[in-house]
Motif scaffolding. Structure first.
Motif, PDB file in Angstrom:
ATOM      1  N   THR A 154       0.832  -1.210   0.000  1.00 58.85           N
ATOM      2  CA  THR A 154       0.000   0.000   0.000  1.00 58.85           C
ATOM      3  C   THR A 154       0.865   1.258   0.000  1.00 58.85           C
ATOM      4  OG1 THR A 154      -1.706  -1.177   1.261  1.00 58.85           O
ATOM      5  CG2 THR A 154      -1.850   1.221   1.206  1.00 58.85           C
TER       6      THR A 154
ATOM      7  N   MET B 270       1.258   4.373  -2.540  1.00 56.53           N
ATOM      8  CA  MET B 270       1.145   5.758  -2.081  1.00 56.53           C
ATOM      9  C   MET B 270       2.313   6.613  -2.566  1.00 56.53           C
ATOM     10  SD  MET B 270      -0.246   4.973   1.804  1.00 56.53           S
ATOM     11  CE  MET B 270       0.014   6.634   2.434  1.00 56.53           C
TER      12      MET B 270
ATOM     13  N   LYS C 239      -0.715   6.690  -8.152  1.00 62.98           N
ATOM     14  CA  LYS C 239      -1.316   5.822  -7.135  1.00 62.98           C
ATOM     15  C   LYS C 239      -1.778   4.483  -7.715  1.00 62.98           C
ATOM     16  CE  LYS C 239      -0.584   9.129  -4.289  1.00 62.98           C
ATOM     17  NZ  LYS C 239       0.359   9.854  -5.170  1.00 62.98           N
TER      18      LYS C 239
ATOM     19  N   TYR D  31      -7.218  -7.686   0.348  1.00 68.34           N
ATOM     20  CA  TYR D  31      -7.179  -6.406   1.057  1.00 68.34           C
ATOM     21  C   TYR D  31      -7.886  -5.316   0.243  1.00 68.34           C
ATOM     22  CZ  TYR D  31      -3.732  -8.749   3.977  1.00 68.34           C
ATOM     23  OH  TYR D  31      -3.101  -9.630   4.827  1.00 68.34           O
TER      24      TYR D  31
ATOM     25  N   GLN E   2      -9.754  -3.059   1.149  1.00 70.84           N
ATOM     26  CA  GLN E   2      -9.768  -1.762   1.827  1.00 70.84           C
ATOM     27  C   GLN E   2      -8.521  -0.944   1.499  1.00 70.84           C
ATOM     28  OE1 GLN E   2      -9.124  -4.673   3.120  1.00 70.84           O
ATOM     29  NE2 GLN E   2      -7.927  -4.595   5.021  1.00 70.84           N
ATOM     30  N   HIS E   3      -7.487  -1.603   0.958  1.00 66.57           N
ATOM     31  CA  HIS E   3      -6.235  -0.914   0.639  1.00 66.57           C
ATOM     32  C   HIS E   3      -6.024  -0.724  -0.863  1.00 66.57           C
ATOM     33  CE1 HIS E   3      -5.349  -1.196   4.794  1.00 66.57           C
ATOM     34  NE2 HIS E   3      -4.918  -2.450   4.802  1.00 66.57           N
TER      35      HIS E   3
ATOM     36  N   LYS F 115      -6.942  -2.453  -5.159  1.00 67.62           N
ATOM     37  CA  LYS F 115      -7.739  -3.321  -6.024  1.00 67.62           C
ATOM     38  C   LYS F 115      -7.059  -3.447  -7.383  1.00 67.62           C
ATOM     39  CE  LYS F 115     -10.723   0.383  -7.829  1.00 67.62           C
ATOM     40  NZ  LYS F 115     -12.115   0.847  -7.988  1.00 67.62           N
TER      41      LYS F 115
ATOM     42  N   LEU G 134      -4.448   2.065  -5.693  1.00 67.89           N
ATOM     43  CA  LEU G 134      -4.713   2.442  -4.306  1.00 67.89           C
ATOM     44  C   LEU G 134      -6.195   2.768  -4.137  1.00 67.89           C
ATOM     45  CD1 LEU G 134      -3.307   3.150  -1.532  1.00 67.89           C
ATOM     46  CD2 LEU G 134      -3.323   5.522  -2.341  1.00 67.89           C
ATOM     47  N   VAL G 135      -6.817   2.220  -3.096  1.00 65.82           N
ATOM     48  CA  VAL G 135      -8.233   2.472  -2.823  1.00 65.82           C
ATOM     49  C   VAL G 135      -8.394   3.595  -1.803  1.00 65.82           C
ATOM     50  CG1 VAL G 135     -10.344   1.495  -1.831  1.00 65.82           C
ATOM     51  CG2 VAL G 135      -8.965   0.141  -3.418  1.00 65.82           C
ATOM     52  N   ASN G 136      -7.639   3.510  -0.724  1.00 65.30           N
ATOM     53  CA  ASN G 136      -7.734   4.523   0.331  1.00 65.30           C
ATOM     54  C   ASN G 136      -6.351   5.002   0.742  1.00 65.30           C
ATOM     55  OD1 ASN G 136     -10.608   4.680   0.870  1.00 65.30           O
ATOM     56  ND2 ASN G 136     -10.443   2.592   1.658  1.00 65.30           N
ATOM     57  N   TRP G 137      -6.195   6.306   0.812  1.00 67.59           N
ATOM     58  CA  TRP G 137      -4.953   6.892   1.314  1.00 67.59           C
ATOM     59  C   TRP G 137      -4.964   6.799   2.834  1.00 67.59           C
ATOM     60  CZ3 TRP G 137      -0.562   9.126  -0.784  1.00 67.59           C
ATOM     61  CH2 TRP G 137       0.246   9.842   0.105  1.00 67.59           C
ATOM     62  N   ASN G 138      -3.931   6.190   3.387  1.00 64.40           N
ATOM     63  CA  ASN G 138      -3.844   6.034   4.836  1.00 64.40           C
ATOM     64  C   ASN G 138      -2.824   7.033   5.380  1.00 64.40           C
ATOM     65  OD1 ASN G 138      -3.486   5.246   7.499  1.00 64.40           O
ATOM     66  ND2 ASN G 138      -3.621   3.059   7.040  1.00 64.40           N
TER      67      ASN G 138
END
Length: 424
Positions: free
Chosen positions: A143, A147, A152, A180, A182-183, A185, A199-203
């Motif tokens: 992930t 990032m 991305k 995963y 949530q992180h 796809k 990337l699905v969600n920036w953490n």
């Protein structure tokens, strides 16, 4: 001098990068041709140590893909190039050198088969357990890799090159990447039918470098906004390298220069600028920090120049900052090490997968021919030999079936590495 530009479709990842950086071509020499004039580090010994083990691990990977983990020996002949076993040497003779790992037997038709010993099969199961126990951490690294990329998203087949380096399972492409959501796809580019990991969600808690964590003495942070950094990179030179004092001032200026975090948007940086190059050093430092052995094959790094906004002449940058990185030139493929992670030829902190690999090493009976690894005292003074100059040299060729990245890269002698770093 000729200029070659990469033209990509408007929708292609890395389009911005290709528009802002040209590739300069000139006459070149192979890096290997000049390796004897380079000063040799203890890490060359570490590279040599694992040569046979890497071939054994490759054959174990082949066997693991078989339904019953057995295969006709004649079918292994197609992998001669991968294990660097030229004719007339026999694959069966190589296998017999490691009787604690492999076993050979003939069926009723006289066909010679290869399988693994019970001990080796137990170690395969142990590796599987280790990878499963650490898969969440591996997902974090993948992930964070996404990032750092400019768009991305990264080509899935390129990430697969780092499978072992990141401690990812064999089914990385077919199954693991979907565990995963949530992180990240998997998406497919309709124009070229290439699969990408997106990337699905920036953490924000993961947008902090390993160097920052170490400086602050923390392992995680609730949230972090990436920006300019002023942290110096740890330096480690060979103990008998006596010329550091000549370049100490330039090294100090480089270390004091601020740079953009690998997780910050790098589109505004001008290719070739000092800020651009120092951010590239930070990206490579971060990426190497993710790996199991704190080292990577340089060929694999060069595949991500566009996605990670790094210089075309990446090898030049690695050699230039030889106190931070070390490039081993043993064999046909180069490896880059994070020097701070090693004491001599050994990793300072060995994770479970490294300890597992050492178990495999202990079972291998064949060590190959003993080769002399030259030290600093074996080398004549580089300045006396007139090698303090810049050349353009070819990147190493791949030994496996991975796509090559045929880019010629400029190499500067490591003892003159910081001459083009201007004072801040």
């Amino acid at each position: 001098m000729f200029v070659r530009r990469y033209w990509l479709p408007e929708s292609s990842p890395g389009r911005w990068w290709s528009q802002n950086q040209d590739r300069f071509m000139t006459t070149s020499k192979r890096v290997q041709d000049r390796s004897k004039m380079k000063r040799v580090h203890d890490l060359e010994i570490g590279t040599e140590k694992w040569k046979i083990a890497s071939k054994v691990l490759f054959l174990m990977e082949i066997l693991k893909k078989e339904p019953e983990m057995v295969i006709p020996v004649r079918s292994l002949a197609q992998y001669r190039r991968q294990i660097n076993l030229p004719k007339p040497h026999k694959v069966s003779d190589f296998i017999r050198k490691s009787p604690k790992v492999f076993e050979l037997y003939k069926d009723h038709r006289g066909v010679l088969w290869c399988g693994m010993t019970r001990l080796a099969e137990d170690l395969v199961e142990e590796e599987k357990r280790i990878i499963e126990e650490h898969q969440d951490k591996a997902a974090e690294y993948v992930t964070r890799f996404l990032m750092m990329s400019v768009d991305k998203l990264l080509p899935l087949d390129k990430i697969a090159h780092f499978r072992r380096d990141f401690g990812l399972p064999v089914d990385f492409r077919t199954s693991w990447v979907h565990k995963y959501p949530q992180h990240f796809k998997v998406v497919k580019n309709e124009d070229n039918d290439v699969e990408y990991l997106k990337l699905v969600n920036w953490n924000p808690a993961w947008a902090i470098t390993e160097l920052e964590k170490k400086a602050m003495g923390i392992t995680e942070l609730p949230a972090h906004t990436p920006g300019l950094l002023a942290l110096p990179f740890p330096l480690k030179f060979p103990p008998n390298y006596k010329k550091v004092y000549r370049y100490g001032g330039k090294i100090e200026h480089f270390q004091k220069r601020c740079y953009l975090s690998p997780y910050a948007d790098a589109r505004g940086l001008k290719a070739g600028s000092l800020e651009f190059d120092k951010r590239a050093v930070a990206v490579m430092h971060e990426l190497l920090s993710f790996t199991v052995e704190k080292r990577l094959v340089t060929d694999h790094l060069t595949h991500f120049r566009r996605e990670l906004v790094m210089p075309q002449k990446l090898m030049r940058l690695l050699l230039k900052h030889f106190g931070i990185f070390y490039v081993s030139e043993r064999g046909k493929r180069f490896s880059v090490f994070l020097t701070e992670a090693y004491e001599g030829s050994e990793l300072i902190e060995k994770g479970p997968l490294v300890l597992w690999k050492e178990k495999i090493q202990s079972l291998i009976g064949y060590r190959g021919r003993k080769k002399k690894i030259e030290t600093f005292s074996d080398m004549s003074d580089m300045e006396d030999n007139g090698v303090l100059q810049s050349d353009y040299e070819n990147e190493s060729t791949l030994e496996d079936d991975l796509p090559t990245d045929n880019v010629e890269m400029e190499i500067e002698e490591v003892s003159n590495a910081y001459k083009d770093v201007e004072t801040s």
